[in-house]
Design a protein around this motif. Structure first.
Motif, PDB file in Angstrom:
ATOM      1  N   UNK A 260      11.750 -27.127 -11.755  1.00 45.27           N
ATOM      2  CA  UNK A 260      10.905 -26.998 -10.570  1.00 45.27           C
ATOM      3  C   UNK A 260       9.443 -26.977 -11.000  1.00 45.27           C
ATOM      4  N   UNK A 261       8.582 -27.569 -10.188  1.00 51.01           N
ATOM      5  CA  UNK A 261       7.139 -27.498 -10.429  1.00 51.01           C
ATOM      6  C   UNK A 261       6.543 -26.239  -9.814  1.00 51.01           C
ATOM      7  N   UNK A 262       7.074 -25.853  -8.659  1.00 53.36           N
ATOM      8  CA  UNK A 262       6.556 -24.720  -7.896  1.00 53.36           C
ATOM      9  C   UNK A 262       7.739 -23.896  -7.406  1.00 53.36           C
ATOM     10  N   UNK A 263       7.621 -22.562  -7.506  1.00 56.04           N
ATOM     11  CA  UNK A 263       8.657 -21.740  -6.869  1.00 56.04           C
ATOM     12  C   UNK A 263       7.997 -20.763  -5.897  1.00 56.04           C
ATOM     13  N   UNK A 264       8.726 -20.484  -4.822  1.00 55.32           N
ATOM     14  CA  UNK A 264       8.214 -19.656  -3.740  1.00 55.32           C
ATOM     15  C   UNK A 264       9.148 -18.471  -3.539  1.00 55.32           C
ATOM     16  N   UNK A 265       8.575 -17.272  -3.565  1.00 57.56           N
ATOM     17  CA  UNK A 265       9.342 -16.064  -3.264  1.00 57.56           C
ATOM     18  C   UNK A 265       9.140 -15.717  -1.796  1.00 57.56           C
ATOM     19  N   UNK A 266      10.241 -15.625  -1.065  1.00 62.11           N
ATOM     20  CA  UNK A 266      10.198 -15.385   0.377  1.00 62.11           C
ATOM     21  C   UNK A 266      10.624 -13.951   0.676  1.00 62.11           C
ATOM     22  N   UNK A 267       9.828 -13.266   1.470  1.00 61.01           N
ATOM     23  CA  UNK A 267      10.214 -11.937   1.952  1.00 61.01           C
ATOM     24  C   UNK A 267       9.953 -11.883   3.455  1.00 61.01           C
ATOM     25  N   UNK A 268      10.720 -11.050   4.154  1.00 62.03           N
ATOM     26  CA  UNK A 268      10.598 -10.985   5.614  1.00 62.03           C
ATOM     27  C   UNK A 268      10.926  -9.586   6.108  1.00 62.03           C
ATOM     28  N   UNK A 269      10.314  -9.238   7.206  1.00 63.35           N
ATOM     29  CA  UNK A 269      10.632  -8.011   7.934  1.00 63.35           C
ATOM     30  C   UNK A 269      10.860  -8.416   9.384  1.00 63.35           C
ATOM     31  N   UNK A 270      12.013  -8.066   9.926  1.00 65.02           N
ATOM     32  CA  UNK A 270      12.337  -8.469  11.303  1.00 65.02           C
ATOM     33  C   UNK A 270      12.558  -7.245  12.191  1.00 65.02           C
ATOM     34  N   UNK A 271      12.367  -7.485  13.470  1.00 67.06           N
ATOM     35  CA  UNK A 271      12.608  -6.425  14.461  1.00 67.06           C
ATOM     36  C   UNK A 271      13.331  -7.022  15.661  1.00 67.06           C
ATOM     37  N   UNK A 272      14.235  -6.245  16.261  1.00 64.24           N
ATOM     38  CA  UNK A 272      14.960  -6.692  17.448  1.00 64.24           C
ATOM     39  C   UNK A 272      14.935  -5.651  18.541  1.00 64.24           C
ATOM     40  N   UNK A 273      15.151  -6.118  19.752  1.00 59.51           N
ATOM     41  CA  UNK A 273      15.151  -5.215  20.901  1.00 59.51           C
ATOM     42  C   UNK A 273      16.021  -5.814  22.000  1.00 59.51           C
ATOM     43  N   UNK A 274      16.715  -4.974  22.711  1.00 56.44           N
ATOM     44  CA  UNK A 274      17.527  -5.458  23.839  1.00 56.44           C
ATOM     45  C   UNK A 274      17.199  -4.637  25.079  1.00 56.44           C
ATOM     46  N   UNK A 275      17.196  -5.342  26.235  1.00 54.94           N
ATOM     47  CA  UNK A 275      16.885  -4.663  27.497  1.00 54.94           C
ATOM     48  C   UNK A 275      17.488  -5.466  28.645  1.00 54.94           C
ATOM     49  N   UNK A 276      18.344  -4.823  29.416  1.00 54.32           N
ATOM     50  CA  UNK A 276      18.954  -5.455  30.591  1.00 54.32           C
ATOM     51  C   UNK A 276      19.637  -6.771  30.230  1.00 54.32           C
ATOM     52  N   UNK A 277      20.445  -6.726  29.192  1.00 53.37           N
ATOM     53  CA  UNK A 277      21.185  -7.908  28.724  1.00 53.37           C
ATOM     54  C   UNK A 277      20.268  -9.050  28.280  1.00 53.37           C
ATOM     55  N   UNK A 278      19.059  -8.721  27.936  1.00 53.21           N
ATOM     56  CA  UNK A 278      18.123  -9.695  27.359  1.00 53.21           C
ATOM     57  C   UNK A 278      17.770  -9.236  25.948  1.00 53.21           C
TER      58      UNK A 278
END
Length: 437
Positions: A260-278
């Protein structure tokens, strides 16, 4: 009579002691009589890319070298002429000892869309090289305020006994070099993997990597598949430790192994929410971009998504937010990579060249000198050398195949190295056996 002789002898010894003390040097024998002027300076540079900032920091270091030689006033009085013959050079490495470069600061003080990179370094300047240019252009090089008592002259004369300087390169790349660089950047091979410290759900992270790879494929880039990475990671852990002693990160080692010429480290933070079947989801993604051969950080891309909606599930909403965010972040990451490497590679792409069996260092020095003088070779730095093995960093604006052919061409012209043989060529690393005994 004997008493008088003893008194006279004692007086002579005492007098000799004081005379010797008066004439003895006050310095310690381990210290030089006239220490050379300090040729280690700092340099500061800013630019739209990291390569541009680094280049300007080198020029700032050269400017300080000129000031050491001629003083601040003479530098100011001759600034236009000096700028034309020195500061506008496209090859600042010719005036610096690149193996002494120490990075003090490397940062982007701007934004992703309008970057402002800052690079600060400490390095030894080649006062002999600078003096030659000043002399050739009739710019006086009497020692300045910081180089009294002829110490700068002594240092310059000592350094002139060093190996010959590389020839000056043209200020701009040739059309062929420009075309090569553009094509090279179009054909980079990327590797995307997750940050192993990430606390995010593994399934989500792997789906994000799949989206990153889909973006790369859509843009025509080559990539390393996640399955290849994990196979090598699981099967070759012991080999990694034996080869590197953990001096490289495991991911960088894998990137090098898979070319590989370039490598990328990926990190993520996610959030979820539910309300009235949405169901709603959001994601924050960070991509850290590294050059695989050197491990140099090319940039960090943070990206946040707007809140997404799903009628299926909270997990589905989160997944949609993450994948759309990664797609947009990858576009910025590829643009950043191209901008930075476009500036950096104008000084040559770094290849590691290892020569095995190098007992005759004079022959190796001739090889290095001849290779340095070849077209497309921008610079050569000695990493280490011994009778068993010598390693160079070769800054070359061409492909690995072209460099291999150039090594054969140079070796054929040096007695004793005509039978050089390749041992292994992988990625940007070339190893040869010289055949020397």
């Amino acid at each position: 009579m004997r008493s008088l002789r003893k008194i006279a002898l004692l007086g002579f010894i005492i007098m000799s002691f004081f005379v010797s003390c008066a004439s003895a040097p006050s310095r310690s024998p381990s210290r030089p009589a006239s220490p050379a002027v300090n040729d280690v300076v700092t340099g500061h540079g800013e630019g739209e890319s990291l390569g541009q900032a680094l280049s300007r920091a080198k020029i700032d270091a050269i400017r300080k070298g000129v000031e050491i030689l001629i003083g601040r006033e003479a530098l100011a009085n001759n600034m236009e002429r000096i700028k034309k013959v020195l500061f506008d050079t496209s090859n600042p490495n010719a005036y610096l000892y690149m193996d002494t470069l120490e990075t003090l600061k490397k940062d982007n003080t701007g934004t992703i869309d309008e970057p402002n990179y800052v690079y600060e370094l400490k390095i030894r300047v080649r006062l002999d090289a600078i003096k030659k240019v000043l002399d050739a252009n009739a710019i006086a090089t009497e020692a300045g305020a910081d180089a009294k008592d002829g110490r700068a002259k002594e240092l310059v004369e000592d350094e002139m006994r060093d190996e010959p300087l590389p020839p000056f390169k043209p200020e701009k790349l040739s059309p062929e070099e420009e075309e090569f660089l553009s094509n090279y950047l179009d054909k980079l091979t990327y590797m995307v993997y997750f940050d192993e410290k990430s606390a995010e759900d593994e399934f989500l992270i792997k789906s994000a990597i799949s989206m990153a790879n889909n973006y790369l494929l859509s843009q025509g880039y080559s990539l390393i598949d996640l399955e290849q990475i994990e196979k090598l990671k699981n099967d070759q852990q012991l080999l990694y430790e034996e080869e590197t002693g953990k001096e490289l990160s495991l991911i960088q080692w894998i990137a090098q192994k898979l070319n590989a010429d370039v490598y990328i480290e990926l990190d993520a933070v996610t959030e979820g929410q539910s309300k009235d079947d949405k169901y709603y989801g959001s994601a924050k993604v960070t991509l850290k971009i590294f050059e695989a051969s050197t491990g140099v950080l090319l940039g960090a891309i943070p990206y946040s998504s707007p809140r997404t909606f799903s009628k299926v599930s909270e997990f589905d909403a989160i997944s949609n937010a993450l994948q759309s965010t990664v797609y947009k972040a990858m576009a910025a990451a590829v643009k950043q990579t191209r901008n930075v490497l476009s500036g950096k590679y104008r000084d040559g792409i770094q290849y590691d060249l290892v020569l095995q069996s190098t007992p005759d260092q004079k022959t190796i020095a001739r090889f290095r000198s001849k290779l340095r003088n070849k077209d497309k070779v921008k610079d050569i730095k000695t990493i280490y050398q011994s009778s068993e093995e010598t390693k160079f960093a070769v800054y070359f604006l061409g492909s690995v195949e072209e460099l291999e052919e150039l090594i054969y061409d140079v070796s054929d012209s040096i007695p004793g190295m005509e039978y050089i043989e390749p041992v292994v060529i992988r990625g940007k690393s070339l190893t040869f056996d010289t055949g020397l005994e």
